[in-house]
Design a protein around this motif. Sequence first.
Motif, PDB file in Angstrom:
ATOM      1  N   ARG A 167      -1.334 -67.254 -79.986  1.00  0.00           N
ATOM      2  CA  ARG A 167      -1.317 -65.789 -79.845  1.00  0.00           C
ATOM      3  C   ARG A 167      -2.725 -65.222 -80.002  1.00  0.00           C
ATOM      4  N   ILE A 168      -3.438 -65.675 -81.013  1.00  0.00           N
ATOM      5  CA  ILE A 168      -4.846 -65.319 -81.191  1.00  0.00           C
ATOM      6  C   ILE A 168      -5.651 -66.539 -80.776  1.00  0.00           C
ATOM      7  N   ARG A 169      -6.421 -66.393 -79.736  1.00  0.00           N
ATOM      8  CA  ARG A 169      -7.166 -67.524 -79.168  1.00  0.00           C
ATOM      9  C   ARG A 169      -8.572 -67.564 -79.739  1.00  0.00           C
ATOM     10  N   LYS A 170      -8.949 -68.719 -80.256  1.00  0.00           N
ATOM     11  CA  LYS A 170     -10.288 -68.904 -80.835  1.00  0.00           C
ATOM     12  C   LYS A 170     -11.138 -69.673 -79.835  1.00  0.00           C
ATOM     13  N   LEU A 171     -12.328 -69.147 -79.594  1.00  0.00           N
ATOM     14  CA  LEU A 171     -13.231 -69.764 -78.643  1.00  0.00           C
ATOM     15  C   LEU A 171     -14.544 -70.125 -79.306  1.00  0.00           C
ATOM     16  N   ASP A 172     -15.213 -71.116 -78.760  1.00  0.00           N
ATOM     17  CA  ASP A 172     -16.567 -71.474 -79.137  1.00  0.00           C
ATOM     18  C   ASP A 172     -17.476 -71.207 -77.948  1.00  0.00           C
ATOM     19  N   PHE A 173     -18.684 -70.769 -78.235  1.00  0.00           N
ATOM     20  CA  PHE A 173     -19.668 -70.475 -77.190  1.00  0.00           C
ATOM     21  C   PHE A 173     -20.985 -71.151 -77.521  1.00  0.00           C
ATOM     22  N   ASP A 174     -21.638 -71.665 -76.532  1.00  0.00           N
ATOM     23  CA  ASP A 174     -23.026 -72.114 -76.648  1.00  0.00           C
ATOM     24  C   ASP A 174     -23.820 -71.291 -75.648  1.00  0.00           C
ATOM     25  N   ILE A 175     -24.927 -70.733 -76.088  1.00  0.00           N
ATOM     26  CA  ILE A 175     -25.827 -69.985 -75.214  1.00  0.00           C
ATOM     27  C   ILE A 175     -27.136 -70.760 -75.190  1.00  0.00           C
ATOM     28  N   CYS A 176     -27.568 -71.159 -73.994  1.00  0.00           N
ATOM     29  CA  CYS A 176     -28.725 -72.033 -73.852  1.00  0.00           C
ATOM     30  C   CYS A 176     -29.732 -71.443 -72.878  1.00  0.00           C
ATOM     31  N   ASP A 177     -30.996 -71.750 -73.113  1.00  0.00           N
ATOM     32  CA  ASP A 177     -31.989 -71.367 -72.117  1.00  0.00           C
ATOM     33  C   ASP A 177     -31.974 -72.386 -70.990  1.00  0.00           C
ATOM     34  N   GLY A 178     -32.629 -72.054 -69.914  1.00  0.00           N
ATOM     35  CA  GLY A 178     -32.598 -72.879 -68.710  1.00  0.00           C
ATOM     36  C   GLY A 178     -33.205 -74.205 -68.889  1.00  0.00           C
TER      37      GLY A 178
END
Length: 87
Positions: A76-87
């Motif tokens: 019901r509550i979705r947990k996400l992980d994110f990675d933000i990377c430079d090029g």
Amino acid sequence: MSLSESVAQAEQDYILHPGILDSVLQAGTLLVSADGGLPSSTSLPFALGSIVVHRALPQTVYAWARYSKDASSSDRIRKLDFDICDG
């Protein structure tokens, strides 16, 4: 993802520009919608567990959004992980 030229002028004022963070969170809502989210439902990020910033990011970045290890698309509550990377 990249900041527009008008916004990028203020990029040096931030380690993680709010526009980049917003774009990444918006990408997460697309992931949820594409993976079982109902079109009539609204998805809104409302909490961040933690953020680790290793260094300031450039104007253009890449983001990887995925479900957290302890979460699934059927929660019901979705947990996400994110990675933000430079090029």
